[in-house]
Design a protein around this motif. Structure first.
Motif, short mmCIF file in Angstrom:
data_model
loop_
_atom_site.label_atom_id
_atom_site.label_comp_id
_atom_site.label_asym_id
_atom_site.label_seq_id
_atom_site.Cartn_x
_atom_site.Cartn_y
_atom_site.Cartn_z
N ASN A 127 49.65 49.49 42.96
CA ASN A 127 48.72 48.98 41.95
C ASN A 127 49.18 47.65 41.36
N GLY A 128 48.20 46.83 40.99
CA GLY A 128 48.51 45.59 40.27
C GLY A 128 47.31 45.18 39.44
N LYS A 129 47.58 44.47 38.34
CA LYS A 129 46.47 44.00 37.51
C LYS A 129 46.85 42.64 36.92
N ALA A 130 45.88 41.73 36.86
CA ALA A 130 46.18 40.40 36.31
C ALA A 130 44.98 39.83 35.59
N ARG A 131 45.28 38.88 34.69
CA ARG A 131 44.24 38.13 33.98
C ARG A 131 44.42 36.65 34.33
N ALA A 132 43.30 35.97 34.62
CA ALA A 132 43.38 34.53 34.84
C ALA A 132 42.23 33.86 34.10
N PHE A 133 42.51 32.69 33.57
CA PHE A 133 41.51 31.92 32.82
C PHE A 133 40.82 30.92 33.74
N THR A 134 39.60 30.52 33.35
CA THR A 134 38.92 29.50 34.16
C THR A 134 39.54 28.13 33.88
N ASN A 135 39.29 27.21 34.78
CA ASN A 135 39.67 25.82 34.52
C ASN A 135 38.47 24.96 34.84
N ILE A 136 38.35 23.86 34.13
CA ILE A 136 37.28 22.89 34.41
C ILE A 136 37.93 21.61 34.90
N ALA A 137 37.45 21.13 36.03
CA ALA A 137 38.03 19.92 36.61
C ALA A 137 37.56 18.69 35.84
N SER A 145 42.54 16.92 42.90
CA SER A 145 41.72 17.12 41.70
C SER A 145 42.62 17.43 40.51
N LEU A 146 42.03 17.36 39.33
CA LEU A 146 42.84 17.54 38.11
C LEU A 146 42.00 18.29 37.08
N SER A 147 42.60 19.29 36.44
CA SER A 147 41.79 20.16 35.58
C SER A 147 42.49 20.52 34.29
N LEU A 148 41.70 21.15 33.43
CA LEU A 148 42.22 21.71 32.19
C LEU A 148 41.89 23.20 32.20
N THR A 149 42.93 24.03 32.06
CA THR A 149 42.70 25.48 31.98
C THR A 149 42.28 25.80 30.55
N LEU A 150 41.28 26.70 30.40
CA LEU A 150 40.69 26.94 29.08
C LEU A 150 40.82 28.39 28.65
N ASP A 151 40.76 28.61 27.33
CA ASP A 151 41.02 29.97 26.83
C ASP A 151 39.78 30.83 26.65
N ALA A 152 38.57 30.23 26.79
CA ALA A 152 37.38 30.98 26.39
C ALA A 152 36.82 31.91 27.47
N PHE A 153 37.05 31.58 28.72
CA PHE A 153 36.47 32.35 29.82
C PHE A 153 37.58 32.83 30.75
N TYR A 154 37.49 34.09 31.17
CA TYR A 154 38.56 34.61 32.02
C TYR A 154 38.09 35.81 32.82
N THR A 155 38.95 36.24 33.73
CA THR A 155 38.69 37.41 34.57
C THR A 155 39.89 38.35 34.51
N GLU A 156 39.62 39.64 34.46
CA GLU A 156 40.70 40.63 34.60
C GLU A 156 40.40 41.47 35.84
N THR A 157 41.39 41.59 36.69
CA THR A 157 41.18 42.29 37.95
C THR A 157 42.31 43.28 38.21
N SER A 158 41.94 44.52 38.56
CA SER A 158 42.98 45.43 39.04
C SER A 158 42.70 45.77 40.49
N VAL A 159 43.78 45.97 41.21
CA VAL A 159 43.65 46.31 42.63
C VAL A 159 44.61 47.44 42.97
N SER A 160 44.14 48.37 43.76
CA SER A 160 45.07 49.39 44.27
C SER A 160 44.87 49.53 45.78
N PHE A 161 45.98 49.50 46.48
CA PHE A 161 45.98 49.68 47.93
C PHE A 161 46.44 51.10 48.20
#
Ligand code: ADP
Ligand code: DP6
Length: 330
Positions: free
Chosen positions: A3-13, A32-48
């Motif tokens: 099992n694993g779980k992570a959160r990642a934020f969006t970035n806008i180029a 390309s060059l971007s700024l990672t932002l705090d307002a939008f994100y994804t949380e994903t868990s995966v189990s194999f």
């Protein structure tokens, strides 16, 4: 069961990635060059698990169809090959960002999936290796591995194409980005198809590449010098050049709507009136307004007056991908 779980934020180029030279490996035509932002994100868990007979992908509580699952499966396969563990997976993902609306769900989505796979399969990847893995899921995802300002150096091979955080002395903490949600429904032309159609047919594509190289240098300098005006200028003009390529594609297309233009004109008018703000847009109608944190409340209020029907979201600099405690994936 792994099992694993992570959160990642969006970035806008600020300087856009627009075109691939290798579609399999997702090697970009330009850096390309971007700024990672705090307002939008994804949380994903995966189990194999060896008990699973196929990959299943749930997004926002809904089991996804074969087509959506295929994209995720293709990525899972890369992670499985890297780990030497060939078990099917159950992926459960929650987008705290509208999906496929030009608000960078592919960046946070695939970066979170990469982080979750790294943990679940015990890959122990360095951030550079994780960025390379995420890149193969979705190009922009390689930048969401890091917080703040990030540069994706295009490289020339799987090994040499990855993102790196930029030294900025925390200047990103002085900045803000206001999202005007003109339409948060899924768009007709995905980033992937839009950029490919442009590479193959746009009369302006070669000029775009020349401009992108020059713009990266300008943005690097602006960040080094903490020069907001220079960063805003290059952000806005780079976005306009990217969108110009779509009008010269065959068949031509655009992500702009009348409200996108209304928002751009409002930014011009605010600038004429002495406000320091600049816009950018991705593959969708939504407009993002870059400004300094000290001015952000005032600019937000003024935009809200112009767009009383639309949702506005204030975002500040966000962090890189992070591991979350795993419970058994639901
Ligand atoms: P966006 O502007 O939202 O990034 P794209 O067309 O570039 O739009 O990418 C949207 C695609 O990204 C979705 O169709 C899906 O394939 C993928 N995606 C979005 N969110 C997730 C997620 N949480 N997990 C896996 N894939 C995702
Ligand atoms: C306009 O990273 O979504 O947002 O690599 O095909 O998954 P794929 O495309 P994706 O494209 C992002 C395009 C963009 C510009 C940017 O984020 O740099």
């Amino acid at each position: 069961m792994h099992n694993g779980k992570a959160r990642a934020f969006t970035n806008i180029a600020l300087i856009k990635y627009w075109g691939k030279k290798d579609q399999q490996l997702i090697l970009p035509m330009n850096s390309s060059l971007s700024l990672t932002l705090d307002a939008f994100y994804t949380e994903t868990s995966v189990s194999f698990s060896k008990d699973y007979t196929q990959d299943l992908f749930y997004l926002d509580g809904e089991l996804q169809d074969e087509k959506a699952t295929q994209k995720v499966s293709r990525f899972l396969q890369l992670a499985r090959e890297q780990a030497g563990i060939f078990e099917h997976a159950l992926v459960y993902s929650q987008n705290f960002v509208p999906t496929a609306a030009g608000l960078a769900s592919s960046a946070s989505g695939l970066a979170a999936l990469a982080g979750a796979c790294n943990d679940a399969l015990g890959l122990n990847l360095s951030t550079t290796e994780l960025s390379r893995l995420a890149r193969k899921g979705s190009g922009s995802a390689c930048r969401s591995i890091y917080g703040g300002f990030v540069e994706w150096k295009k490289g020339h091979s799987d090994q040499s194409s990855y993102a790196l955080p930029m030294a900025s002395n925390h200047w990103e903490d002085d900045l803000a980005m206001i999202f005007i949600l003109i339409n948060d429904k899924a768009k007709k032309v995905s980033s992937r198809n839009g950029m490919q159609q442009t590479v193959e047919t746009s009369l302006y594509y070669d000029d775009w590449l020349k401009a992108a190289d020059a713009d990266i240098k300008k943005a690097q300098e602006a960040i080094e010098n903490h020069d907001f005006h220079a960063l805003g200028q290059v952000t806005e003009t780079n976005c306009l050049k990217m969108h110009a390529t779509t009008l010269a594609a065959s068949p031509p297309f655009t992500y702009w709507t009348p409200d996108s233009l209304k928002a751009m004109n409002k930014v011009y008018a605010m600038r004429d009136a002495g406000q320091d703000c600049y816009f950018t847009m991705d593959a969708g109608p939504n407009v993002k307004v870059l400004c300094q944190k000290k001015d952000s409340q005032k600019i937000y209020e003024e935009l809200q007056k112009e767009f009383p029907e639309q949702q506005l979201v204030m975002a500040y600099a966000g962090k890189g991908v992070e591991s979350l405690e795993t419970e058994v994936a639901k």
